[in-house]
Structures are given as C-alpha cells and as structure tokens.
Design an enzyme around this catalytic site. Structure first.
Site, PDB file in Angstrom:
ATOM      1  N   THR A  25       0.997  -1.374  -0.085  1.00 54.48           N
ATOM      2  CA  THR A  25       0.016  -0.060  -0.075  1.00 54.48           C
ATOM      3  C   THR A  25       0.891   1.200  -0.012  1.00 54.48           C
ATOM      4  O   THR A  25       1.803   1.459   1.021  1.00 54.48           O
ATOM      5  CB  THR A  25      -0.878  -0.040   1.292  1.00 54.48           C
ATOM      6  N   HIS A 169      -7.064 -11.239  -0.512  1.00 57.96           N
ATOM      7  CA  HIS A 169      -6.522 -10.594   0.850  1.00 57.96           C
ATOM      8  C   HIS A 169      -7.237 -11.095   2.033  1.00 57.96           C
ATOM      9  O   HIS A 169      -8.366 -10.404   2.207  1.00 57.96           O
ATOM     10  CB  HIS A 169      -6.349  -9.152   0.878  1.00 57.96           C
ATOM     11  N   ASN A 172      -4.146 -10.261   7.843  1.00 53.58           N
ATOM     12  CA  ASN A 172      -3.847  -8.718   8.341  1.00 53.58           C
ATOM     13  C   ASN A 172      -4.971  -8.094   8.905  1.00 53.58           C
ATOM     14  O   ASN A 172      -5.155  -6.933   9.040  1.00 53.58           O
ATOM     15  CB  ASN A 172      -3.236  -8.105   7.431  1.00 53.58           C
ATOM     16  N   TYR A 174      -8.184  -8.104   7.933  1.00 55.81           N
ATOM     17  CA  TYR A 174      -9.301  -7.493   7.070  1.00 55.81           C
ATOM     18  C   TYR A 174     -10.337  -8.377   6.857  1.00 55.81           C
ATOM     19  O   TYR A 174     -10.500  -9.394   7.646  1.00 55.81           O
ATOM     20  CB  TYR A 174      -8.600  -7.282   5.590  1.00 55.81           C
ATOM     21  N   ASN A 229      -4.019  -5.513  13.247  1.00 56.33           N
ATOM     22  CA  ASN A 229      -5.603  -5.125  13.626  1.00 56.33           C
ATOM     23  C   ASN A 229      -6.039  -5.984  14.324  1.00 56.33           C
ATOM     24  O   ASN A 229      -7.331  -6.426  14.258  1.00 56.33           O
ATOM     25  CB  ASN A 229      -6.141  -5.374  12.120  1.00 56.33           C
ATOM     26  N   GLY A 317       8.474  -7.586   0.122  1.00 54.76           N
ATOM     27  CA  GLY A 317       7.657  -6.356   0.376  1.00 54.76           C
ATOM     28  C   GLY A 317       8.765  -5.048   0.361  1.00 54.76           C
ATOM     29  O   GLY A 317       8.995  -4.224  -0.598  1.00 54.76           O
ATOM     30  N   ARG A 318       9.231  -4.695   1.708  1.00 53.24           N
ATOM     31  CA  ARG A 318       9.747  -3.516   1.752  1.00 53.24           C
ATOM     32  C   ARG A 318      11.084  -3.553   0.688  1.00 53.24           C
ATOM     33  O   ARG A 318      11.493  -2.003   0.233  1.00 53.24           O
ATOM     34  CB  ARG A 318      10.279  -3.300   2.972  1.00 53.24           C
TER      35      ARG A 318
END
Length: 374
Positions: A25, A169, A172, A174, A229, A317-318
């Site tokens: 994101t 997804h 996380n 969601y 979350n 990712g990063r």
C-alpha cells in the site's frame, strides 16, 4: 536445487524467476495513472507482481488514496499498467481487498463499517481524522453473500482489465480474516462457530473468484499468526482452523497459497504470536498449488528456503520499495539498497516512489561522485 533464478510454473503461467513482489500500500492512486505505470514497470523484473491492496468497493480507509477496481475508470487505468508490465515479460495478479470492521463511517459518508460480528478492533488510529480517533464498533453483516457478490464483481472487472489472476487478501485482520478468527467472529449461524463455519466466507469468495478466472489463476494471502488489526486466536484454534482452511484451498487446486509470517512491528497490542507457517506445507498438493512465503525475508534466508524446498517462491515487500530491480539484484547476488525515503512511503508523488535507483544507476552515481571528489 531451485534458486531465485529458477523459473516457476504457476497454473498456466511460467514465471521467469521465483522473486515475487508483495502487495504494498503506497496510498497514491484511487485511479491508476502514469505514475503507477512507471512504478510497476520499474519492478517488472519480478516473476510475478502482486498489486497493492485494491478495494472492491468504496470504503472508509485510513488509506484515502488506495486504488479500487469498482469503476470503469479504474479498470482502464489498471489496463495501462498491465500493458506495460506484460511488455517486460512479467505477470500481475490483482489483490482484492475489503477492510471490513477497520473502516470508519466518517470516511464513507456515514455508512457504517461492517464485520462478521459487532466487535470492534483495538489499537488502530485514523490519523486522517481530527483527533486521530480509534476503531469503532462495526455493524454485523446480515447477509455475507452480498459481500461475496462484491468480490465476484471485482474479479470480473480484474479480468476485464487483463490481470493474469486474482488474489484474495484474507490476512492482516481484513474482512475475510475477520470471519476466520474466533475473536472477531462470534456468529451463531452457518458463518460462525466451528472452523468449518468460520472459513465458509473466504472459501465461498475463492469459489466465486475461481468461477470467473479458473482455479489455476486464483491465489490467497493468509497470516495465521495474527497481530495486525487486533487479530489472534489461541495456538490450538490457530493450528486447527488454518489446517482445515488450507486443506480446503488445496482441494480446490488454486494457483497458490501465500503464508505471511508473524511480524511484531505490526502488532502494538501483542495479540499475535510466532507461528510455524511450514506446519501446513504437507497439506498442500504441490502438483497444482504453490506455496509462497512472505514477511522479513532477506536474500540469504530466501535463498536457503528455496534450496531446502520449503517454499516455491519468496514474496518481498519493503525491499521492493527501495530496489526497483530487486529480482536482478537477488539473482546476481548484488548489494541491496536499504535507504528508504520515509517522506514518500505513504502518499505523495514520485519522491520515494519511482525515484529509487537500480543497481547500475546507484553504482554510476557513486562513481561520478568519487570522480568529483578526486
């Protein structure tokens, strides 16, 4: 022994390597435009690109500029991204995203946020709202099939845009994860209670996605350790629930299952736990379903994981933020760029987004700098 450079058969696709770009994101593009074409094309050295989480409906997210797939304009924008990525011989899956109870009514014109049960998450903040309020209690979804229909429509739009596949997804904290976890799902109907009932929602969504794309062009992301979350079940419930879910997913012969390791940085309340994601590997039929692994892998650990045949590909990712040519760097064993421009991490324009150098550009800049000094 497989390595980063080894091609991978993923359903009908032959990936040119086993380096996967994770969903990231970056909060820049309700409708993908030229900047997103450049961003994803820069990273098309990956065997497979997973798009940033993409909303299946307009939702009151902390990420006010996250992209969607619910309008014709968004479909057209994504099509331009895909055309450019395909021209570089890479493939792209769209990650379908609904944030459920961690939305905020004030960010969606007064519509309530929703979840499997009227149980709010703890720990989150909406920094874009005055006073940075926390999460609010959601409205329990009366008919989950209406949301399953939203996922189907999103898959149809993804296919119209030209995506090579779609990923659910379901991690996380969601919406699908909220159904799976018995701390956020206290329903007493067919959508709650037993592991079978709690997994019904993500499995029904997967079935709809498969009916649109075919089983071998569908993937899913799971984070069994929870944490982010305000998610996390007991060790026993985690082991049993995800064993059931992964068996059912493998039986559907989907393209891949992506398992994300626990990450304490995303767990301020310490709700999650370290989980051995490889405990479920034996439940996955590798003849038709690949295992992708994610979270905090570096070059060395990723290579060892592939060589030990623990996973079929590594999702980064990063590192893909600061290294647009990450796949090439990993394959050639080149130094990785670890200098992140935090100003451009979330939101903005090109700075911290499309202005990171490739390895060659980085070395050329260093060479010129040294010449000036001497």
């Amino acid at each position: 022994m497989p390595s980063f450079s080894t091609p991978l058969k993923l359903g009908p696709l032959l990936l040119k390597n086993r380096v996967i770009m994770s969903s990231l994101t970056r909060d820049r593009n309700l409708v993908p435009g030229p900047l997103q074409v450049e961003y994803y094309t820069q990273r098309a050295g990956a065997g497979l690109i997973l798009t940033e989480g993409t909303m299946i409906e307009e939702t009151g997210s902390e990420w006010s500029n996250a992209p969607g797939i619910y309008t014709d304009e968004q479909v057209k924008g994504w099509r331009k991204v895909l055309d450019s990525v395909h021209a570089r011989q890479s493939f792209m899956y769209l990650q379908l995203w609904h944030i459920g109870r961690v939305a905020h009514p004030l960010l969606q014109n007064g519509r309530p946020n929703v979840g499997p049960s009227a149980i709010g998450a703890n720990g989150g903040k909406f920094r874009v709202l005055p006073g940075a309020p926390g999460y609010v209690v959601p409205e329990a979804i009366k008919d989950p099939t209406s949301y399953i229909g939203l996922y189907r429509k999103a898959a149809e739009r993804a296919k119209e845009a030209g995506f090579d596949g779609v990923e659910l997804h379901s991690a996380n904290g969601y919406l699908p994860h909220q159904f799976i976890d018995n701390t956020s799902n206290k329903r007493t109907d067919e959508w709650g209670g037993s592991a079978e009932n709690r997994c019904r929602f993500p499995l029904r969504v997967i079935d709809e996605m498969c009916s649109v794309y075919g089983n071998n062009r569908v993937g899913i992301k799971l984070s069994p350790g929870g944490g982010y979350n305000d998610m996390g079940m007991s060790e026993k419930d985690t082991s049993e629930t995800f064993a059931y879910l992964i068996q059912e997913l493998s039986a559907r012969r989907i393209a891949y299952i992506q398992l994300a390791r626990y990450w304490d940085l995303g767990d301020p309340l310490k709700r999650g736990k370290e989980v051995d994601i490889f405990q479920w590997k034996k439940l996955i039929n590798s003849e038709h379903t690949a295992l992708l692994v994610n979270t905090n892998y570096n070059a060395e650990e990723g290579e060892k994981t592939l060589q030990a045949d623990l996973a079929d590909a590594i999702v980064f990712g990063r590192f893909y933020i600061a290294n647009p040519d990450l796949a090439e760097r990993l394959i050639k064993n080149q130094e990785l760029n670890t200098k992140f421009n935090m100003k451009g991490f979330y939101g903005g324009e090109a700075e911290g987004y499309t202005d990171y150098p490739t390895y060659e550009q980085q070395k050329m800049k260093e060479l010129l700098f040294n010449k000036v000094l001497h």
